[in-house]
Design a protein around this motif. Structure first.
Motif, PDB file in Angstrom:
ATOM      1  N   MET A   1       0.699  -1.467   0.207  1.00 41.19           N
ATOM      2  CA  MET A   1      -0.164  -0.035  -0.302  1.00 41.19           C
ATOM      3  C   MET A   1       1.170   1.356  -0.416  1.00 41.19           C
ATOM      4  N   GLY A   2       0.792   1.801  -0.750  1.00 44.81           N
ATOM      5  CA  GLY A   2       1.502   3.606  -1.246  1.00 44.81           C
ATOM      6  C   GLY A   2       1.488   4.472  -0.667  1.00 44.81           C
ATOM      7  N   ALA A   3       1.736   5.467  -0.420  1.00 43.09           N
ATOM      8  CA  ALA A   3       2.063   6.380   0.665  1.00 43.09           C
ATOM      9  C   ALA A   3       0.539   7.181   0.230  1.00 43.09           C
ATOM     10  N   LEU A   4      -0.362   7.271   1.003  1.00 42.81           N
ATOM     11  CA  LEU A   4      -1.894   7.855   0.422  1.00 42.81           C
ATOM     12  C   LEU A   4      -1.543  10.216   0.668  1.00 42.81           C
ATOM     13  N   THR A   5      -2.351  10.535   0.042  1.00 43.12           N
ATOM     14  CA  THR A   5      -3.670  11.693   0.684  1.00 43.12           C
ATOM     15  C   THR A   5      -4.309  11.702   1.863  1.00 43.12           C
ATOM     16  N   ARG A   6      -4.731  12.536   2.265  1.00 41.15           N
ATOM     17  CA  ARG A   6      -5.843  12.171   4.192  1.00 41.15           C
ATOM     18  C   ARG A   6      -5.767  13.034   4.082  1.00 41.15           C
ATOM     19  N   ARG A   7      -7.130  12.857   4.998  1.00 40.98           N
ATOM     20  CA  ARG A   7      -7.707  14.284   5.736  1.00 40.98           C
ATOM     21  C   ARG A   7      -7.552  13.958   7.458  1.00 40.98           C
ATOM     22  N   ARG A   8      -7.419  15.117   7.891  1.00 42.26           N
ATOM     23  CA  ARG A   8      -7.531  14.720   9.233  1.00 42.26           C
ATOM     24  C   ARG A   8      -8.720  15.910   9.883  1.00 42.26           C
ATOM     25  N   VAL A   9      -9.505  14.810  11.159  1.00 43.61           N
ATOM     26  CA  VAL A   9     -10.262  15.230  11.798  1.00 43.61           C
ATOM     27  C   VAL A   9     -10.058  15.079  12.944  1.00 43.61           C
ATOM     28  N   LEU A  10     -10.392  16.637  14.336  1.00 44.39           N
ATOM     29  CA  LEU A  10     -10.007  15.984  15.478  1.00 44.39           C
ATOM     30  C   LEU A  10     -11.298  16.670  15.927  1.00 44.39           C
ATOM     31  N   ASP A  43     -12.422  -4.066  -2.212  1.00 40.05           N
ATOM     32  CA  ASP A  43     -14.502  -4.280  -3.325  1.00 40.05           C
ATOM     33  C   ASP A  43     -14.967  -2.124  -2.898  1.00 40.05           C
ATOM     34  N   TRP A  44     -13.447  -1.398  -2.386  1.00 39.05           N
ATOM     35  CA  TRP A  44     -14.013  -0.364  -2.220  1.00 39.05           C
ATOM     36  C   TRP A  44     -15.206   0.578  -3.289  1.00 39.05           C
ATOM     37  N   SER A  45     -15.755   1.262  -2.537  1.00 41.28           N
ATOM     38  CA  SER A  45     -16.736   1.807  -3.786  1.00 41.28           C
ATOM     39  C   SER A  45     -17.394   2.802  -3.401  1.00 41.28           C
ATOM     40  N   GLU A  46     -17.190   4.117  -4.199  1.00 42.43           N
ATOM     41  CA  GLU A  46     -18.244   5.472  -3.791  1.00 42.43           C
ATOM     42  C   GLU A  46     -19.384   4.922  -3.266  1.00 42.43           C
ATOM     43  N   PRO A  47     -19.609   5.049  -1.994  1.00 38.75           N
ATOM     44  CA  PRO A  47     -20.845   4.975  -1.243  1.00 38.75           C
ATOM     45  C   PRO A  47     -22.112   5.395  -1.737  1.00 38.75           C
ATOM     46  N   PRO A 358     -17.594  11.213   0.566  1.00 33.71           N
ATOM     47  CA  PRO A 358     -16.359  10.991  -0.191  1.00 33.71           C
ATOM     48  C   PRO A 358     -15.492  12.431   0.116  1.00 33.71           C
ATOM     49  N   ALA A 359     -14.457  11.812  -0.173  1.00 37.79           N
ATOM     50  CA  ALA A 359     -13.168  12.990  -0.638  1.00 37.79           C
ATOM     51  C   ALA A 359     -14.022  13.470  -1.292  1.00 37.79           C
ATOM     52  N   ASP A 383      -6.591   8.510   6.288  1.00 40.06           N
ATOM     53  CA  ASP A 383      -7.334   8.088   5.326  1.00 40.06           C
ATOM     54  C   ASP A 383      -8.097   9.130   4.460  1.00 40.06           C
ATOM     55  N   ASP A 384      -8.072   9.190   3.367  1.00 44.07           N
ATOM     56  CA  ASP A 384      -8.185  10.213   1.745  1.00 44.07           C
ATOM     57  C   ASP A 384      -9.647   9.769   1.347  1.00 44.07           C
ATOM     58  N   ARG A 385     -10.395   8.377   2.205  1.00 45.49           N
ATOM     59  CA  ARG A 385     -11.280   8.181   1.034  1.00 45.49           C
ATOM     60  C   ARG A 385     -13.242   9.197   2.116  1.00 45.49           C
ATOM     61  N   PHE A 386     -12.466   9.723   2.730  1.00 45.08           N
ATOM     62  CA  PHE A 386     -13.690  10.279   3.431  1.00 45.08           C
ATOM     63  C   PHE A 386     -13.050  11.521   4.075  1.00 45.08           C
ATOM     64  N   SER A 387     -14.152  12.408   3.909  1.00 43.95           N
ATOM     65  CA  SER A 387     -13.721  14.148   4.460  1.00 43.95           C
ATOM     66  C   SER A 387     -14.940  13.712   5.829  1.00 43.95           C
ATOM     67  N   THR A 388     -14.263  14.043   7.020  1.00 44.54           N
ATOM     68  CA  THR A 388     -15.584  13.821   8.109  1.00 44.54           C
ATOM     69  C   THR A 388     -15.304  14.987   8.927  1.00 44.54           C
ATOM     70  N   THR A 389     -16.948  15.007   9.277  1.00 49.62           N
ATOM     71  CA  THR A 389     -17.084  16.083  10.611  1.00 49.62           C
ATOM     72  C   THR A 389     -17.439  15.510  11.528  1.00 49.62           C
TER      73      THR A 389
END
Length: 446
Positions: A1-10, A43-47, A358-359, A383-389
Motif C-alpha cells: 500500500m503506497g503513501a496516501l493523501t488523507r484528511r485529518r479530523v480532531l 471492494d471499495w466503491s464510492e457509497p 466521499p473525499a 485516510d483519504d476516502r472520506f472527509s469527516t466532520t
C-alpha cells in the motif's frame, strides 16, 4: 500500500488528561509492521448513501431513562421481541423490547437473568474484564442462539467467546485463547452484513501481540457462526490464525457497518490518540509503532509507513475521547442523524456524531457553527476516502457512555458506565447505571 493523501479530523473536546487505564508506550515493542501474504480485494466503491442534510443536534432527540440500577452494563443487542444486555460484573439479562421502547424507570428485575455469571466457565472480572460483548445469531429466533465474549482465568487471564442455546441451555466454547489482562481486553462482538461474527480483541497490555498473526491479540477477527475462519479472510502466513481480518489494534471496543457493509471501528489510544477507522481487509493499523502524524512526539507517523493503514479520525496527543461502542444510524426516525456514525465516549462523557462524505465533496451547510459543536481539519496523513466532520453532543449529561445501539423502533439506546470506578464529578448518580432511550423529538422525524 503506497503513501496516501488523507484528511485529518480532531475532536471538539477540551480534554488533555491521560486516559485512565491506558499506558503510554513510547518505546515500540515492534520494529516493523506485519502484512498478509495475500489480501482479498477491498471492494471499495464510492457509497451511494449520503448523510442527512442539516446539522445533528441534541434538540433532535428526547431522552428518557428506560432502566435504572444496572451494574456496569457493557453491551446491548435487539433480537426479535427481546433485548439482551450484558453487565460487566454479572451475566446476561433479557428485557422485553417493547417495554424498553415505551416505558421508563424500569428496574433490573423488570428483566430476566438468563445466564448467570457463575455459569460461564472460568469467568473472571479483573479490572476492565468481565462479561463484555453479546450478539444474537442472524437467524434468531429460528436459531435461538446467543454469543458472549467474556474474560477468563484458568490460571492465566484470557478471553473467550461462547455460544448459548436458549432452548436447550447448552453452552459451548466457540473461540478460546484470546489474550487477556487487567486492561485492554477489547470485547465487542457483532454479526456483519454477510452473517459473519466480528470479534474485537485488545493487546492485553502486550503490544507485541498486535503484530503476531498467530496470537489473536490486538486484532479484528471474522469468523463463521460455527467458529471457523470466514472463507475469504486475508492469508497472514503459515502460522497465522485464519480468523484475523486486521492487525495492529490497541484496544478496539466499537464496530458498526455502513449501508454498503463497510466496517467502521473505534479504539482507545495511548494517552489520547483515540481513533476511528474504516477497515480494509488485511489492514495493519500500526500499533504500537505508528499512532499519529508527523508532529506527534512519541509515535511514528502514518505517512512514514506505507504498510500502515491510517484512520479517518485521530484525536491527537492532547485530546481524549476514550471511545467505546459505535453505531451507524440508518433509520430516518431521527432524520438529521440518518447515515451518520455515532461513537460513545467514556472519559469524555460525550456522544460523537460523525458525518462522512466521499473525499472531494463539500460538507453540509452549517457544518461549523459558532458554538464549535463541529470540527474538521486538514492533514495529508489520514485516510483519504472520506472527509469527516465531528459533532459533540450530550457532553457531561449522563457521564461515561459505554455503548449506543439502534432499536427496532428507530430510537437509540445509550448504556452508561458510571459504576466502573472511573466516573468523575456528579457521577455515579443515584440511578446509575442506566439505559437512556433517545426518542425522536417532534419535528426531527423523517
Amino acid at each position: 500500500m503506497g503513501a496516501l493523501t488523507r484528511r485529518r479530523v480532531l475532536a471538539a473536546t477540551g480534554y488533555s488528561v491521560a486516559l485512565a487505564g491506558c499506558l503510554l508506550g513510547s518505546n515500540s515493542a515492534v520494529d516493523e509492521l506485519t502484512v498478509p501474504e495475500t489480501t482479498p480485494d477491498d471492494d471499495w466503491s464510492e457509497p451511494e448513501w449520503r448523510p442527512a442534510e442539516g446539522v445533528p443536534s441534541e434538540d433532535d432527540v428526547t431522552p428518557t431513562t428506560a432502566v435504572t440500577g444496572l451494574e456496569i452494563p457493557w453491551d446491548l443487542v435487539f433480537a426479535a421481541d427481546n433485548a439482551f444486555l450484558t453487565e460487566r460484573d454479572g451475566g446476561v439479562r433479557r428485557f422485553d423490547a417493547t417495554a424498553l421502547a415505551t416505558e421508563s424507570d424500569l428496574s433490573p428485575d423488570d428483566g430476566e437473568v438468563i445466564l448467570e455469571a457463575d455459569t460461564l466457565p472460568d469467568r473472571s472480572a479483573p479490572g476492565e474484564g468481565g462479561t463484555l460483548g453479546i450478539a444474537a445469531h442472524p437467524e434468531y429466533p429460528d436459531r435461538a442462539e446467543l454469543f458472549v465474549y467474556y474474560t477468563t482465568d484458568d490460571g492465566a487471564v484470557g478471553n473467550r467467546v461462547v455460544s448459548y442455546d436458549l432452548e436447550s441451555g447448552t453452552l459451548e466454547p466457540l473461540l478460546e485463547g484470546i489474550p487477556g489482562a487487567t486492561t485492554h481486553n477489547g470485547g465487542r462482538i457483532t454479526f456483519g452484513p454477510e452473517g459473519y461474527l466480528w470479534v474485537l480483541t485488545g493487546d492485553a497490555e502486550d503490544p507485541a501481540l498486535t503484530q503476531d498473526p498467530g496470537a489473536r491479540g490486538g486484532a479484528v477477527l471474522r469468523l463463521t457462526p460455527d467458529g471457523e475462519p470466514a472463507p475469504d479472510n486475508p492469508d497472514w502466513g503459515s502460522d497465522s490464525d485464519g480468523r484475523i481480518y486486521t492487525l495492529g489494534h490497541r484496544n478496539p471496543q466499537g464496530i458498526a457497518f455502513t449501508p454498503q457493509g463497510t466496517p467502521v471501528l473505534a479504539e482507545h489510544g495511548p494517552t489520547s490518540r483515540d481513533e476511528v477507522s474504516i477497515l480494509r481487509p488485511g489492514g495493519n493499523y500500526g500499533w504500537d509503532l505508528v499512532r499519529g502524524g508527523p508532529d506527534d512526539p512519541e509515535y511514528g507517523s502514518y505517512d512514514e509507513y506505507d504498510d500502515a493503514t491510517p484512520p479517518i479520525v485521530n484525536t491527537g496527543p492532547e485530546t481524549t475521547w476514550a471511545p467505546s461502542g459505535v453505531a451507524f444510524y440508518t433509520d430516518d426516525s431521527i432524520a438529521p442523524w440518518a447515515n451518520r456514525v455515532l461513537v460513545c465516549g467514556l472519559r469524555s462523557n460525550a456522544l460523537y456524531v460523525l458525518t462522512l462524505l466521499p473525499a472531494g465533496e463539500g460538507l453540509e451547510d452549517g457544518a461549523e457553527p459558532d458554538d464549535e459543536t463541529a470540527v474538521r481539519d486538514e492533514a495529508p496523513w489520514l485516510d483519504d476516502r472520506f472527509s469527516t466532520t465531528v459533532h459533540t453532543l450530550l457532553e457531561g449529561e449522563y457521564g461515561r457512555l459505554r455503548h449506543v445501539e439502534p432499536g427496532p423502533d428507530g430510537s437509540l439506546y445509550l448504556l452508561t458506565s458510571n459504576r466502573d470506578g472511573r466516573a468523575r464529578g456528579a457521577f455515579p448518580g443515584a440511578d446509575d447505571d442506566r439505559i437512556i432511550r433517545l426518542d425522536p423529538s417532534a419535528g426531527s422525524t423523517g
